[in-house]
Design a protein around this motif. Structure first.
Motif, PDB file in Angstrom:
ATOM      1  N   MET A  67       0.847  -1.166   0.000  1.00 27.42           N
ATOM      2  CA  MET A  67       0.000   0.000   0.000  1.00 27.42           C
ATOM      3  C   MET A  67       0.895   1.233   0.000  1.00 27.42           C
ATOM      4  N   SER A  68       0.509   2.246  -0.740  1.00 27.65           N
ATOM      5  CA  SER A  68       1.329   3.448  -0.806  1.00 27.65           C
ATOM      6  C   SER A  68       1.146   4.294   0.449  1.00 27.65           C
ATOM      7  N   GLU A  69       2.128   5.107   0.709  1.00 30.95           N
ATOM      8  CA  GLU A  69       2.121   5.970   1.887  1.00 30.95           C
ATOM      9  C   GLU A  69       1.116   7.096   1.692  1.00 30.95           C
ATOM     10  N   VAL A  70       0.360   7.393   2.713  1.00 32.45           N
ATOM     11  CA  VAL A  70      -0.586   8.500   2.676  1.00 32.45           C
ATOM     12  C   VAL A  70       0.167   9.760   3.057  1.00 32.45           C
ATOM     13  N   SER A  71       0.050  10.776   2.216  1.00 34.34           N
ATOM     14  CA  SER A  71       0.761  12.008   2.535  1.00 34.34           C
ATOM     15  C   SER A  71       0.088  12.698   3.707  1.00 34.34           C
ATOM     16  N   GLY A  72       0.871  13.332   4.513  1.00 40.78           N
ATOM     17  CA  GLY A  72       0.343  14.079   5.646  1.00 40.78           C
ATOM     18  C   GLY A  72       1.290  15.205   5.969  1.00 40.78           C
ATOM     19  N   ALA A  73       0.767  16.237   6.566  1.00 43.42           N
ATOM     20  CA  ALA A  73       1.575  17.394   6.886  1.00 43.42           C
ATOM     21  C   ALA A  73       1.782  17.458   8.388  1.00 43.42           C
ATOM     22  N   PRO A  74       3.012  17.290   8.866  1.00 49.62           N
ATOM     23  CA  PRO A  74       3.239  17.297  10.305  1.00 49.62           C
ATOM     24  C   PRO A  74       3.140  18.693  10.902  1.00 49.62           C
ATOM     25  N   ALA A  75       2.557  18.770  12.089  1.00 50.19           N
ATOM     26  CA  ALA A  75       2.524  19.994  12.897  1.00 50.19           C
ATOM     27  C   ALA A  75       2.017  21.215  12.147  1.00 50.19           C
ATOM     28  N   VAL A  76       0.960  21.060  11.378  1.00 50.98           N
ATOM     29  CA  VAL A  76       0.430  22.213  10.661  1.00 50.98           C
ATOM     30  C   VAL A  76      -0.776  22.820  11.357  1.00 50.98           C
ATOM     31  N   ILE A  84     -16.843   2.787   5.568  1.00 51.55           N
ATOM     32  CA  ILE A  84     -16.037   2.363   4.425  1.00 51.55           C
ATOM     33  C   ILE A  84     -14.759   1.707   4.940  1.00 51.55           C
ATOM     34  N   PRO A  85     -14.064   0.944   4.097  1.00 49.11           N
ATOM     35  CA  PRO A  85     -12.793   0.347   4.528  1.00 49.11           C
ATOM     36  C   PRO A  85     -11.709   1.416   4.722  1.00 49.11           C
ATOM     37  N   VAL A  86     -10.742   1.099   5.553  1.00 49.16           N
ATOM     38  CA  VAL A  86      -9.612   2.006   5.797  1.00 49.16           C
ATOM     39  C   VAL A  86      -8.915   2.351   4.485  1.00 49.16           C
ATOM     40  N   THR A  87      -8.780   1.373   3.604  1.00 50.15           N
ATOM     41  CA  THR A  87      -8.113   1.629   2.325  1.00 50.15           C
ATOM     42  C   THR A  87      -8.853   2.685   1.504  1.00 50.15           C
ATOM     43  N   ARG A  88     -10.156   2.747   1.644  1.00 49.54           N
ATOM     44  CA  ARG A  88     -10.945   3.762   0.921  1.00 49.54           C
ATOM     45  C   ARG A  88     -10.672   5.150   1.502  1.00 49.54           C
ATOM     46  N   VAL A  89     -10.460   5.249   2.807  1.00 56.59           N
ATOM     47  CA  VAL A  89     -10.118   6.542   3.415  1.00 56.59           C
ATOM     48  C   VAL A  89      -8.774   7.013   2.870  1.00 56.59           C
ATOM     49  N   HIS A  90      -7.812   6.096   2.771  1.00 60.57           N
ATOM     50  CA  HIS A  90      -6.510   6.449   2.184  1.00 60.57           C
ATOM     51  C   HIS A  90      -6.699   6.945   0.747  1.00 60.57           C
ATOM     52  N   GLN A  91      -7.592   6.316   0.012  1.00 60.56           N
ATOM     53  CA  GLN A  91      -7.861   6.734  -1.368  1.00 60.56           C
ATOM     54  C   GLN A  91      -8.505   8.123  -1.391  1.00 60.56           C
ATOM     55  N   LEU A  92      -9.410   8.399  -0.471  1.00 59.27           N
ATOM     56  CA  LEU A  92     -10.025   9.727  -0.395  1.00 59.27           C
ATOM     57  C   LEU A  92      -8.977  10.804  -0.135  1.00 59.27           C
ATOM     58  N   VAL A  93      -7.983  10.472   0.683  1.00 60.62           N
ATOM     59  CA  VAL A  93      -6.892  11.421   0.944  1.00 60.62           C
ATOM     60  C   VAL A  93      -6.069  11.614  -0.330  1.00 60.62           C
ATOM     61  N   ARG A  94      -5.712  10.520  -0.983  1.00 56.32           N
ATOM     62  CA  ARG A  94      -4.920  10.633  -2.225  1.00 56.32           C
ATOM     63  C   ARG A  94      -5.670  11.420  -3.296  1.00 56.32           C
ATOM     64  N   ASP A  95      -6.998  11.246  -3.340  1.00 54.28           N
ATOM     65  CA  ASP A  95      -7.812  11.919  -4.357  1.00 54.28           C
ATOM     66  C   ASP A  95      -8.149  13.361  -3.991  1.00 54.28           C
TER      67      ASP A  95
END
Length: 121
Positions: free
Chosen positions: A1-10, A29-40
């Protein structure tokens, strides 16, 4: 699974966040779908204490706050990075009479999106 981008301490520490697994449960929804929502770009995530989390204000019960995905898209298309978008969403704006996320949650998504469009272009 690819890494979900996130911004630290923002965001300020007092902004409530929810772990990805809890977001998945809230949205049914599945956790993987949440990761997809973030990527999208439907949601934005950040890292806190080593965990990927989503600001609680991004959810309205069992749904994503209306207008949030479109606002994120407008700002990303305008060249803003995710950490800048997160900061903007939670920063008080006198012309909006509140933080953009609060205005979105109040149902005034068109006003927020217009402001985002003006900033982006």
């Amino acid at each position: 699974m690819s890494e979900v981008s996130g911004a630290p301490a923002v965001l300020f520490e007092d902004i409530t966040t929810i772990p990805i697994a809890d977001v998945a449960q809230a949205l049914s929804i599945p956790v993987t779908r949440v990761h997809q929502l973030v990527r999208d770009g439907q949601l934005l995530s950040l890292r806190r204490s080593g965990a990927t989390v989503i600001p609680a204000d991004f959810l309205d019960g069992s749904a994503i706050v209306k207008g949030l995905p479109g606002t994120i898209t407008v700002l990303r298309d305008g060249g803003y990075q995710d950490d800048d978008i997160l900061r903007w969403l939670f920063t008080e704006d006198d012309s909006l009479r509140g933080a953009p996320i609060a205005v979105l949650r109040a149902g005034r998504h068109r006003e927020v999106k217009r402001r985002a469009q003006a900033m982006a272009f």
